[in-house]
Scaffold this motif. Structure first.
Motif, PDB file in Angstrom:
ATOM      1  N   UNK A 157      -9.072 -53.417  30.178  1.00  0.00           N
ATOM      2  CA  UNK A 157      -8.921 -51.962  30.103  1.00  0.00           C
ATOM      3  C   UNK A 157      -7.998 -51.557  28.960  1.00  0.00           C
ATOM      4  N   UNK A 158      -6.944 -52.329  28.743  1.00  0.00           N
ATOM      5  CA  UNK A 158      -6.030 -52.019  27.634  1.00  0.00           C
ATOM      6  C   UNK A 158      -6.761 -52.158  26.302  1.00  0.00           C
ATOM      7  N   UNK A 159      -7.535 -53.227  26.158  1.00  0.00           N
ATOM      8  CA  UNK A 159      -8.302 -53.426  24.925  1.00  0.00           C
ATOM      9  C   UNK A 159      -9.257 -52.250  24.707  1.00  0.00           C
ATOM     10  N   UNK A 160      -9.966 -51.869  25.766  1.00  0.00           N
ATOM     11  CA  UNK A 160     -10.890 -50.731  25.695  1.00  0.00           C
ATOM     12  C   UNK A 160     -10.144 -49.456  25.319  1.00  0.00           C
ATOM     13  N   UNK A 161      -9.000 -49.234  25.952  1.00  0.00           N
ATOM     14  CA  UNK A 161      -8.250 -48.004  25.723  1.00  0.00           C
ATOM     15  C   UNK A 161      -7.644 -47.955  24.326  1.00  0.00           C
ATOM     16  N   UNK A 162      -7.204 -49.080  23.813  1.00  0.00           N
ATOM     17  CA  UNK A 162      -6.675 -49.096  22.451  1.00  0.00           C
ATOM     18  C   UNK A 162      -7.750 -48.683  21.447  1.00  0.00           C
ATOM     19  N   UNK A 163      -8.967 -49.132  21.669  1.00  0.00           N
ATOM     20  CA  UNK A 163     -10.073 -48.728  20.792  1.00  0.00           C
ATOM     21  C   UNK A 163     -10.373 -47.239  20.984  1.00  0.00           C
ATOM     22  N   UNK A 164     -10.388 -46.799  22.250  1.00  0.00           N
ATOM     23  CA  UNK A 164     -10.679 -45.399  22.528  1.00  0.00           C
ATOM     24  C   UNK A 164      -9.609 -44.483  21.946  1.00  0.00           C
ATOM     25  N   UNK A 165      -8.372 -44.913  21.965  1.00  0.00           N
ATOM     26  CA  UNK A 165      -7.278 -44.123  21.384  1.00  0.00           C
ATOM     27  C   UNK A 165      -7.580 -43.793  19.924  1.00  0.00           C
ATOM     28  N   UNK A 166      -8.072 -44.770  19.187  1.00  0.00           N
ATOM     29  CA  UNK A 166      -8.422 -44.548  17.776  1.00  0.00           C
ATOM     30  C   UNK A 166      -9.548 -43.532  17.655  1.00  0.00           C
ATOM     31  N   UNK A 167     -10.543 -43.629  18.548  1.00  0.00           N
ATOM     32  CA  UNK A 167     -11.647 -42.667  18.524  1.00  0.00           C
ATOM     33  C   UNK A 167     -11.163 -41.278  18.921  1.00  0.00           C
ATOM     34  N   UNK A 168     -10.370 -41.193  19.958  1.00  0.00           N
ATOM     35  CA  UNK A 168      -9.863 -39.921  20.485  1.00  0.00           C
ATOM     36  C   UNK A 168      -9.091 -39.159  19.413  1.00  0.00           C
ATOM     37  N   UNK A 169      -8.337 -39.879  18.601  1.00  0.00           N
ATOM     38  CA  UNK A 169      -7.497 -39.260  17.571  1.00  0.00           C
ATOM     39  C   UNK A 169      -8.168 -39.227  16.196  1.00  0.00           C
ATOM     40  N   UNK A 170      -9.470 -39.502  16.153  1.00  0.00           N
ATOM     41  CA  UNK A 170     -10.201 -39.375  14.911  1.00  0.00           C
ATOM     42  C   UNK A 170      -9.943 -40.449  13.883  1.00  0.00           C
ATOM     43  N   UNK A 171      -9.359 -41.572  14.327  1.00  0.00           N
ATOM     44  CA  UNK A 171      -9.081 -42.668  13.400  1.00  0.00           C
ATOM     45  C   UNK A 171     -10.314 -43.524  13.160  1.00  0.00           C
ATOM     46  N   UNK A 172     -11.321 -43.377  14.006  1.00  0.00           N
ATOM     47  CA  UNK A 172     -12.634 -43.983  13.807  1.00  0.00           C
ATOM     48  C   UNK A 172     -13.668 -43.011  14.354  1.00  0.00           C
ATOM     49  N   UNK A 173     -14.828 -42.976  13.731  1.00  0.00           N
ATOM     50  CA  UNK A 173     -15.884 -42.083  14.193  1.00  0.00           C
ATOM     51  C   UNK A 173     -17.065 -42.853  14.760  1.00  0.00           C
ATOM     52  N   UNK A 174     -16.874 -44.143  15.006  1.00  0.00           N
ATOM     53  CA  UNK A 174     -17.956 -44.967  15.530  1.00  0.00           C
ATOM     54  C   UNK A 174     -18.403 -44.419  16.884  1.00  0.00           C
ATOM     55  N   UNK A 175     -19.654 -43.938  16.986  1.00  0.00           N
ATOM     56  CA  UNK A 175     -20.097 -43.333  18.247  1.00  0.00           C
ATOM     57  C   UNK A 175     -20.140 -44.313  19.406  1.00  0.00           C
ATOM     58  N   UNK A 176     -20.135 -45.609  19.107  1.00  0.00           N
ATOM     59  CA  UNK A 176     -20.148 -46.606  20.178  1.00  0.00           C
ATOM     60  C   UNK A 176     -18.882 -46.530  21.024  1.00  0.00           C
ATOM     61  N   UNK A 177     -17.816 -45.933  20.481  1.00  0.00           N
ATOM     62  CA  UNK A 177     -16.542 -45.882  21.197  1.00  0.00           C
ATOM     63  C   UNK A 177     -16.369 -44.600  22.009  1.00  0.00           C
ATOM     64  N   UNK A 178     -17.339 -43.696  21.968  1.00  0.00           N
ATOM     65  CA  UNK A 178     -17.174 -42.382  22.591  1.00  0.00           C
ATOM     66  C   UNK A 178     -16.961 -42.454  24.097  1.00  0.00           C
ATOM     67  N   UNK A 179     -17.583 -43.433  24.758  1.00  0.00           N
ATOM     68  CA  UNK A 179     -17.490 -43.531  26.219  1.00  0.00           C
ATOM     69  C   UNK A 179     -16.455 -44.541  26.686  1.00  0.00           C
ATOM     70  N   UNK A 180     -15.623 -45.036  25.767  1.00  0.00           N
ATOM     71  CA  UNK A 180     -14.641 -46.034  26.156  1.00  0.00           C
ATOM     72  C   UNK A 180     -13.583 -45.460  27.100  1.00  0.00           C
ATOM     73  N   UNK A 181     -13.315 -44.168  27.012  1.00  0.00           N
ATOM     74  CA  UNK A 181     -12.370 -43.552  27.947  1.00  0.00           C
ATOM     75  C   UNK A 181     -12.905 -43.597  29.366  1.00  0.00           C
ATOM     76  N   UNK A 182     -14.191 -43.330  29.518  1.00  0.00           N
ATOM     77  CA  UNK A 182     -14.813 -43.418  30.847  1.00  0.00           C
ATOM     78  C   UNK A 182     -14.755 -44.853  31.368  1.00  0.00           C
ATOM     79  N   UNK A 183     -14.932 -45.814  30.467  1.00  0.00           N
ATOM     80  CA  UNK A 183     -14.860 -47.203  30.898  1.00  0.00           C
ATOM     81  C   UNK A 183     -13.443 -47.566  31.323  1.00  0.00           C
ATOM     82  N   UNK A 184     -12.452 -47.045  30.634  1.00  0.00           N
ATOM     83  CA  UNK A 184     -11.065 -47.270  31.035  1.00  0.00           C
ATOM     84  C   UNK A 184     -10.832 -46.753  32.453  1.00  0.00           C
TER      85      UNK A 184
END
Length: 356
Positions: free
Chosen positions: A313-340
């Motif tokens: 979950x931490x690994x997932x959330x660290x990736x999602x944090x980057x997506x949430x704050x616009x540091x990556x726009x990879x759409x594959x990460x959009x649902x990582x918050x739900x997975x967390x």
């Protein structure tokens, strides 16, 4: 059988390599190479990047860190290469490292080049056209687990690896480190995991069961199978997180990715290895088999299983944090918050059912 699924494709935009400089470096260390390599990239991963250098008469693999800002201690390519070089004589499944480079004039980062192990990498599913019987699948499953057990039994001191980590106290350090990482990566739309962290702190074993060499990311999609005998493991990849630690922590981390046929639909949706196939051991069977083969007590495994899910979950959330704050726009990460959030609820259900 010649099914393969370790195929590379075109390099992603923004992740190109300086071909001329890489070619010159490689030819300093490999005699007889002709021509300029075609460079392709292997898909997947939010961590280190892996490239195929395709020369007319030989394929090589290059590993480098991700582009952009990164912590100085993260993605240590030279450390990974040194561990692999030390391991190769005693654990033959490690790819042979050909050369490592810390010269910033070649590339903007440290990197290394290794041999390519041709074979089958089991990912979400086995390669198209490959159908294993239930008996063949079970044999493959046991062989993969056996390779982890073999790794855990290596004399790391004799291999010259005693200095790669602190040794005893690994469980406590992992709890402290991953708890801090989650708190730093939390976003406003996910749970805080505090109930899970509190339970793990309360149930943490007083001491490590042992100190051994652990892979820390031992999964089916990090092994290479013999294309002529699909149950035989001929390679183990991705040594970025290898260290000295508690072997049951390594097993718990592995089982966090072990999605089996009777798991719920959400967990099934994120399956990334073929552990759902008939013949694959269930998680409880893996634990029992590991305990029988190693002699370690596994009757109180709930802590390790729940920690593995928390770490994931931490690994997932660290990736999602980057997506949430616009540091990556990879759409594959959009649902990582739900997975967390799902993983937090999964941990809480296991905690409610635990007898610890």
């Amino acid at each position: 059988m010649n099914a393969m699924n370790d195929q590379a494709s075109a390099v992603r935009a923004g992740e190109e390599l300086p071909i001329d400089k890489v070619d010159a470096f490689v030819k300093q260390h490999v005699t007889g190479l002709q021509g300029t390599p075609e460079i392709e990239q292997f898909a997947g991963g939010a961590s280190n990047l892996t490239y195929l250098l395709r020369y007319p008469d030989r394929d090589l693999i290059l590993r480098r860190p991700p582009f952009g800002h990164r912590a100085k201690s993260a993605h240590d390519m030279l450390r990974e290469a040194k561990i692999m070089q030390a391991l190769k004589p005693v654990y033959p499944y490690v790819p042979a490292v050909i050369a490592s480079c810390d010269d910033a004039s070649v590339m903007d980062c440290d990197f290394y080049v290794m041999e390519r192990i041709h074979g089958i990498i089991p990912r979400h599913n086995m390669p198209k056209g490959m159908v294993l019987s239930e008996q063949e699948t079970r044999r493959l499953c046991l062989n993969v687990i056996d390779k982890m057990i073999e790794l855990h039994q290596i004399d790391y001191q004799a291999a010259g690896l005693a200095g790669i980590a602190k040794g005893e106290g690994y469980v406590q350090r992992q709890m402290d480190g991953w708890s801090e990482r989650y708190r730093k990566a939390k976003t406003e739309d996910v749970g805080d995991f505090e109930q899970v962290i509190a339970w793990l702190q309360a149930k943490m074993p007083a001491k490590d069961v042992a100190t051994c060499l652990i892979h820390n990311d031992f999964r089916f999609d990090n092994v290479v199978l013999n294309p002529d005998n699909s149950s035989e493991v001929i390679g183990v990849l991705d040594w970025e997180m290898a260290t000295l630690g508690d072997p049951l922590m390594d097993l718990g981390n592995t089982l966090a990715y072990w999605v089996q046929a009777d798991d719920d639909a959400v967990f099934q949706s994120v399956r990334r290895q073929p552990t759902h196939l008939p013949g694959m051991l269930k998680r409880e069977e893996v634990i029992a088999y590991y305990g029988e083969k190693t002699g370690y007590r596994v009757d109180n495994f709930d802590f390790y299983a729940i920690f593995g899910l928390f770490r994931l979950a931490v690994i997932v959330q660290q990736i999602y944090y980057r997506f949430f704050h616009g540091q990556t726009t990879n759409p594959a990460f959009a649902n990582f918050g739900k997975m967390s959030n799902y993983l937090e609820q999964r941990c809480l259900r296991l905690i409610a059912a635990s007898r610890l």
